[in-house]
Motif scaffolding. Structure first.
Motif, PDB file in Angstrom:
ATOM      1  N   ARG A 118      20.298 -11.293  -2.134  1.00  0.00           N
ATOM      2  CA  ARG A 118      19.107 -12.465  -2.490  1.00  0.00           C
ATOM      3  C   ARG A 118      17.965 -11.666  -2.607  1.00  0.00           C
ATOM      4  O   ARG A 118      17.587 -10.196  -2.208  1.00  0.00           O
ATOM      5  N   ARG A 119      16.830 -12.147  -3.368  1.00  0.00           N
ATOM      6  CA  ARG A 119      15.444 -11.624  -3.726  1.00  0.00           C
ATOM      7  C   ARG A 119      14.925 -10.665  -2.352  1.00  0.00           C
ATOM      8  O   ARG A 119      14.527  -9.682  -2.564  1.00  0.00           O
ATOM      9  N   PRO A 120      14.714 -11.457  -1.255  1.00  0.00           N
ATOM     10  CA  PRO A 120      14.097 -10.729  -0.151  1.00  0.00           C
ATOM     11  C   PRO A 120      14.746  -9.564   0.152  1.00  0.00           C
ATOM     12  O   PRO A 120      14.197  -8.566   0.687  1.00  0.00           O
ATOM     13  N   LEU A 121      16.213  -9.536   0.308  1.00  0.00           N
ATOM     14  CA  LEU A 121      16.911  -8.440   0.841  1.00  0.00           C
ATOM     15  C   LEU A 121      17.063  -7.417  -0.404  1.00  0.00           C
ATOM     16  O   LEU A 121      16.938  -6.147  -0.108  1.00  0.00           O
ATOM     17  N   MET A 122      16.729  -7.801  -1.575  1.00  0.00           N
ATOM     18  CA  MET A 122      16.745  -6.925  -2.556  1.00  0.00           C
ATOM     19  C   MET A 122      15.503  -6.073  -2.579  1.00  0.00           C
ATOM     20  O   MET A 122      15.541  -4.896  -2.762  1.00  0.00           O
ATOM     21  N   LEU A 123      14.440  -6.613  -2.418  1.00  0.00           N
ATOM     22  CA  LEU A 123      13.216  -5.966  -2.333  1.00  0.00           C
ATOM     23  C   LEU A 123      13.188  -5.340  -1.068  1.00  0.00           C
ATOM     24  O   LEU A 123      12.472  -3.960  -0.993  1.00  0.00           O
ATOM     25  N   ALA A 124      13.668  -5.954  -0.135  1.00  0.00           N
ATOM     26  CA  ALA A 124      13.552  -4.905   1.325  1.00  0.00           C
ATOM     27  C   ALA A 124      14.350  -3.530   1.062  1.00  0.00           C
ATOM     28  O   ALA A 124      14.121  -2.447   1.536  1.00  0.00           O
ATOM     29  N   SER A 125      15.389  -3.558   0.367  1.00  0.00           N
ATOM     30  CA  SER A 125      16.340  -2.387   0.223  1.00  0.00           C
ATOM     31  C   SER A 125      15.547  -1.428  -0.660  1.00  0.00           C
ATOM     32  O   SER A 125      15.530  -0.282  -0.341  1.00  0.00           O
TER      33      SER A 125
END
Length: 633
Positions: free
Chosen positions: A161-168
């Motif tokens: 998901r986008r929040p996790l993607m950006l966090a990674s």
């Protein structure tokens, strides 16, 4: 995610980056820290590659095979052509050992790890950067390793998901940056050359491609952010000095400047586009310019020495530009076209030529038969083993060692006269000559690399501790004479350095010892064996190759110390370069120095008796009767 349309501002960034790098390497003002251009390239690469992969993933058209095929067509044809020409030139121009080194670097380029090889070759006495025509390929190694690893990581991140993607992506960026800061302090070569400490720069571009910070909506904000980015870039290429730890936190300035320009993405008017058209053109040529600029200046330096005049620099710039444009229009641009006949077979064939040429140069030891026996003898000094003559690791400590590493034998009290030699590598290289000139003296040795014999701004902690403890050692050893020698530069002329040197001398003389300060050694703009061979092979004059400023420092130190009590000043330049005409070889044909300024054992034995004769204190010690250790104490 924005469309993958053409971005003229990015070509402007590329143009600025490559101009900065070339101007720095060609010593063209005002780009005194133009090496930051490579960091700009990394941010751009991270942005473009991520944007392309994400757009294809969204449309369901991403293919590993297609991605790597595009990267190969983009990078390899021009790089392989540059390698072929560089290997050919190296086998004609360079010394056998240097030609072998180039061939090894070419092999490393073929397997995408030239940065690893160049990192492994770093050291205090490593060959100067200018003698490595493929040194610039380290950045290609970083990018190629990124291209190999990133698509798989990106696909895994895009599945989140986008929040996790950006966090990674943000976590990767932050972790790599932290590693970069730590490594820059503890392992600066690894931080500079290797991928882990550079990933954050690429990841920063990736975050921009993923619109982690939402794109600015107002045009005035875009223009303001872009302007601030360009101001940061302008500062970055002028702000840092050779002593600035890099990359570390210093790399934030060019990377954030580039990121600001990319993020802003202002809509330029026709007038602006017309004004920056030359910069856009340079940006389009930037890859070929980067590929060819360093081999041109490196190989030219092997013949004529570093470019010193504006005419020489412009001539090299013209040659670099001609090679780059030829490469761009005949190789790079056609290879990138969809209808180009470049195939896997063609690339494999080109790589095979580089492979076989490199193996031939290595297997035949750089074709030494090209040189006369006298030239081959001089060439052997390029790989001169200084460790025994300088007593490396025991009496002459490496930068990573501390005072405790000095061996007892280096400081053993012997019969008088007792003489302590204190300094850096320019003290260590005097030892063979002083041993020969003072056979009856007890010669004590204490030197540390990169550590002039007094407190100075910017010294390492080990050096500062070494210089604090040497006066105590003088009190303990009670030498008759202390010889101070170092790599004296214009830094010695600063008020703080003057006061520090005079305080060191006073501490020694107050203890009852005399002091002999040996001035700057002759230093040349390239390894002396290179210069001597170039003079024989190409008719290059040996005049005018001594580094600027040495005479000024020598004269300053002579005046500074003329009234110091119990202190002799010995001008090594006056002894070895009378009237500016330096002794370059000893009577047996050995070069005075084996690199740009460190004496060979033969050179030291030539200098030693002259130093003793020029110092009343040492001359008296040379003629004094030897006392036993017991009576001396």
């Amino acid at each position: 995610m924005s469309a993958t349309g053409y971005r003229p501002d990015i070509d402007c960034l590329r143009g600025f980056a490559v101009i900065s790098v070339i101007a720095f390497h060609y010593d063209i003002s005002p780009f005194r820290s133009g090496y930051v251009g490579v960091d700009i390239f990394f941010v751009i690469s991270g942005f473009l590659i991520t944007r392309i992969i994400h757009a294809e993933v969204q449309t369901g058209t991403f293919s590993f095979a297609a991605f790597y095929r595009r990267r190969a067509r983009r990078i390899l044809p021009a790089a392989l052509a540059m390698l072929c020409v560089t290997l050919l030139a190296a086998s004609v121009i360079l010394l056998p050992g240097d030609a072998v080194s180039v061939a090894q670097q070419a092999l490393a380029v073929l397997v995408f790890c030239s940065n690893v090889l160049l990192w492994s070759q770093q050291g205090y006495f490593d060959a100067a950067a200018i003698t490595k025509p493929l040194l610039h390929t380290w950045s290609l190694g970083v990018e190629e390793q990124y291209y190999l690893l990133f698509p798989m990581l990106a696909l895994a991140a895009f599945a989140l998901r986008r929040p996790l993607m950006l966090a990674s992506f943000a976590g990767l960026c932050a972790t790599s940056f932290l590693l970069c800061v730590i490594q820059t302090r503890l392992q600066p070569a690894a931080a500079f050359f290797l991928l882990p400490a550079r990933v954050w720069e690429l990841a920063l571009g990736a975050l921009l491609a993923m619109e982690a910070p939402p794109a600015p909506h107002s045009e005035w904000l875009r223009i303001t952010v872009a302007a601030l980015g360009w101001i940061a870039l302008g500062a970055a290429v002028n702000l840092f000095s050779p002593h600035t730890p890099y990359p570390g936190t210093a790399a934030l300035l060019p990377c954030l400047g580039a990121a600001a320009v990319i993020w802003a993405n202002p809509s330029p008017s026709k007038a602006v586009l017309t004004a920056v058209k030359p910069m856009i053109a340079v940006g389009l040529w930037s890859y070929s310019l980067y590929l060819w600029h360093w081999p041109v200046v490196s190989l030219a330096t092997a013949v004529w020495g570093p470019p010193s005049s504006i005419q020489h620099k412009l001539a090299l710039l013209g040659a670099c530009t001609a090679m780059a444009l030829t490469s761009f229009y005949l190789i790079e641009q056609p290879a990138r076209q969809a209808q180009s006949p470049v195939t896997v077979r063609a690339l494999v064939a080109s790589a095979s030529v580089v492979l076989l040429a490199s193996l031939a140069i290595i297997g035949l030891a750089g074709f030494p038969a090209r040189f006369s026996p006298q030239e081959r003898t001089l060439a052997e000094f390029i790989s001169y083993d200084h460790q025994s003559a300088y007593e490396s690791g025991t009496c002459f400590l490496d930068p990573g060692q501390t005072f405790e590493a000095l061996q007892p034998s280096c400081l053993a009290k012997g019969p008088r006269p007792r003489i302590l030699v204190w300094g850096d590598s320019h003290a260590a290289h005097l030892i063979p000559g002083l041993k020969r000139a003072l056979p009856q003296a007890s010669l004590l040795r204490a030197s540390l690399a990169q550590c002039v014999p007094h407190a100075e701004a910017g010294q390492s902690a080990a050096c500062a501790d070494f210089n604090r403890r040497l006066p105590l050692l003088v009190r303990e050893l009670t030498p008759d004479i202390v010889v101070l020698s170092g790599n004296w530069t214009r830094t010695a002329m600063t008020p703080a350095a003057q006061a520090s040197l005079l305080a060191t001398i006073k501490a020694i003389t107050d203890n009852g010892s005399k002091v002999v300060v040996v001035g700057p050694s002759p230093q040349f703009d390239r390894p002396l064996p290179h210069l001597l061979i170039a003079a024989k092979r190409f008719g290059v004059s040996t005049d005018g190759h001594m580094l600027d400023g040495l005479g000024e420092v020598d004269g300053f130190m002579r005046v500074l110390l003329k009234d110091s009590a119990r202190t002799d000043y010995v001008s090594l330049l006056a002894l070895l370069c009378p009237a500016g005409d330096c002794v370059l070889q000893t009577s047996d044909g050995a070069p005075l120095a084996w690199d740009g300024g460190h004496l060979t054992a033969q050179g030291s034995e030539l200098a030693g008796p002259r130093i003793v004769a020029a110092s009343p204190a040492l001359a008296a010690a040379a003629s004094a009767p030897q006392l036993t250790a017991n009576s001396a104490n």
